[in-house]
Scaffold this active site. Sequence first.
Site, mmCIF file in Angstrom:
data_model
loop_
_atom_site.group_PDB
_atom_site.id
_atom_site.type_symbol
_atom_site.label_atom_id
_atom_site.label_comp_id
_atom_site.label_asym_id
_atom_site.label_seq_id
_atom_site.Cartn_x
_atom_site.Cartn_y
_atom_site.Cartn_z
ATOM 1 N N ASP A 22 -1.571 -10.481 -12.643
ATOM 2 C CA ASP A 22 -1.206 -11.792 -12.135
ATOM 3 C C ASP A 22 -0.831 -11.582 -10.663
ATOM 4 O O ASP A 22 -0.620 -10.441 -10.232
ATOM 5 C CB ASP A 22 -0.017 -12.329 -12.947
ATOM 6 C CG ASP A 22 0.514 -13.645 -12.411
ATOM 7 O OD1 ASP A 22 -0.301 -14.503 -12.030
ATOM 8 O OD2 ASP A 22 1.740 -13.810 -12.382
ATOM 9 N N LEU A 23 -0.727 -12.662 -9.902
ATOM 10 C CA LEU A 23 -0.368 -12.540 -8.487
ATOM 11 C C LEU A 23 1.108 -12.851 -8.236
ATOM 12 O O LEU A 23 1.889 -11.972 -7.894
ATOM 13 C CB LEU A 23 -1.243 -13.473 -7.641
ATOM 14 C CG LEU A 23 -0.872 -13.623 -6.158
ATOM 15 C CD1 LEU A 23 -0.873 -12.272 -5.457
ATOM 16 C CD2 LEU A 23 -1.809 -14.596 -5.474
ATOM 17 N N ASP A 24 1.486 -14.107 -8.437
ATOM 18 C CA ASP A 24 2.844 -14.545 -8.121
ATOM 19 C C ASP A 24 3.873 -13.868 -9.018
ATOM 20 O O ASP A 24 3.806 -13.971 -10.238
ATOM 21 C CB ASP A 24 2.962 -16.067 -8.280
ATOM 22 C CG ASP A 24 2.079 -16.819 -7.290
ATOM 23 O OD1 ASP A 24 1.764 -16.239 -6.248
ATOM 24 O OD2 ASP A 24 1.714 -17.973 -7.565
ATOM 25 N N THR B 33 5.768 -15.166 -4.333
ATOM 26 C CA THR B 33 5.567 -16.442 -3.648
ATOM 27 C C THR B 33 6.284 -17.567 -4.393
ATOM 28 O O THR B 33 6.169 -18.725 -4.031
ATOM 29 C CB THR B 33 4.069 -16.783 -3.520
ATOM 30 O OG1 THR B 33 3.482 -16.764 -4.821
ATOM 31 C CG2 THR B 33 3.353 -15.795 -2.631
ATOM 32 N N LYS C 159 6.597 -21.417 -14.031
ATOM 33 C CA LYS C 159 6.016 -20.080 -13.834
ATOM 34 C C LYS C 159 4.741 -19.907 -14.656
ATOM 35 O O LYS C 159 4.747 -20.111 -15.872
ATOM 36 C CB LYS C 159 7.032 -18.998 -14.221
ATOM 37 C CG LYS C 159 7.994 -18.631 -13.115
ATOM 38 C CD LYS C 159 8.748 -17.355 -13.461
ATOM 39 C CE LYS C 159 9.558 -16.847 -12.288
ATOM 40 N NZ LYS C 159 10.233 -15.581 -12.616
ATOM 41 N N SER D 89 -5.125 -15.173 -11.643
ATOM 42 C CA SER D 89 -4.019 -15.945 -11.077
ATOM 43 C C SER D 89 -4.131 -17.433 -11.365
ATOM 44 O O SER D 89 -5.225 -17.999 -11.352
ATOM 45 C CB SER D 89 -3.972 -15.727 -9.555
ATOM 46 O OG SER D 89 -3.001 -16.552 -8.965
ATOM 47 N N ALA D 90 -2.983 -18.056 -11.590
ATOM 48 C CA ALA D 90 -2.927 -19.510 -11.784
ATOM 49 C C ALA D 90 -2.974 -20.228 -10.443
ATOM 50 O O ALA D 90 -3.086 -21.444 -10.385
ATOM 51 C CB ALA D 90 -1.649 -19.895 -12.532
ATOM 52 N N LYS E 55 -3.124 -20.949 -17.954
ATOM 53 C CA LYS E 55 -2.288 -20.181 -18.862
ATOM 54 C C LYS E 55 -1.325 -21.144 -19.561
ATOM 55 O O LYS E 55 -0.911 -22.112 -18.951
ATOM 56 C CB LYS E 55 -1.500 -19.120 -18.084
ATOM 57 C CG LYS E 55 -2.397 -18.140 -17.316
ATOM 58 C CD LYS E 55 -1.572 -17.296 -16.354
ATOM 59 C CE LYS E 55 -2.458 -16.460 -15.451
ATOM 60 N NZ LYS E 55 -1.691 -15.682 -14.456
ATOM 61 N N GLU F 51 1.960 -9.268 -16.130
ATOM 62 C CA GLU F 51 2.436 -10.631 -15.893
ATOM 63 C C GLU F 51 3.957 -10.681 -15.730
ATOM 64 O O GLU F 51 4.664 -9.785 -16.179
ATOM 65 C CB GLU F 51 2.062 -11.528 -17.080
ATOM 66 C CG GLU F 51 0.749 -12.270 -16.930
ATOM 67 C CD GLU F 51 0.869 -13.523 -16.072
ATOM 68 O OE1 GLU F 51 1.980 -13.824 -15.586
ATOM 69 O OE2 GLU F 51 -0.164 -14.197 -15.884
ATOM 70 N N ASP F 52 4.439 -11.777 -15.113
ATOM 71 C CA ASP F 52 5.891 -11.978 -15.022
ATOM 72 C C ASP F 52 6.318 -13.281 -15.685
ATOM 73 O O ASP F 52 7.490 -13.656 -15.605
ATOM 74 C CB ASP F 52 6.336 -11.988 -13.555
ATOM 75 C CG ASP F 52 6.002 -13.305 -12.856
ATOM 76 O OD1 ASP F 52 4.867 -13.810 -13.053
ATOM 77 O OD2 ASP F 52 6.859 -13.834 -12.131
#
Length: 222
Positions: A11-13, A19, A47, A118-119, A149, A173-174
């Site tokens: 995942d990115l964020d 971010t 999130k 990424s979302a 997601k 993922e977070d």
Amino acid sequence: MTTPLKAFIFDLDGVITDTAEYHFLAWKALAEDLGITFTREDNEELKGVSRMDSLEKILELGGRTKDFSAEEKEALAEKKNEHYLTLIQDITPEDLLPAIKELISDIKSKGLKLGMASASKNAFTVMESLGMKSEFDIIVDAKTVVNGKPHPEVFLRAAEMLGVDPEACIGVEDAAAGVQAIKSAGMFAVAVGPKESFENADIVYASTAELSLEKIVEVYNG
């Protein structure tokens, strides 16, 4: 028998860079324009959630779900994104989260493939600013999938583009919605955050600083 590991999908964020603060500030500004109170606690519910679904949650908070047409909602979401894009212009490689650069280097040194699921619709922009876009074999963002997601589509699409079986992938993922997406895709799930938030994850780290390729692979191989 465990499927031989072929790829990591991030995942990115909140995993590569944080971010989340920029998203919060942009959503808060929009909410206030609409007369809706939006707190950091409310932001936790967004999130890993797509932009339009996030907007719906905010409108629901203010009891304004039925006040806008589909076109007006699109315009509101775009207004939020324009504010967010202004905020993230200052992102640099210094904004990579702790130990992420080293982890990605370790993964590549093992000959494993690297993907992003990424979302965010701005994943390419953010990764370019971080100086990490070229490190990844593929990036799948919200522009290229129909379902956000916790639906597994973004992770399944990433595995498909990498040319690997989902069972040979580890997702990182977070967000609870992201971990659910990873598990629904049939992948091994690494979560970053409070242990109590990720009952479905295969392994949980309190922060990215604790991420260890050796330990993750050890648990993956069982």
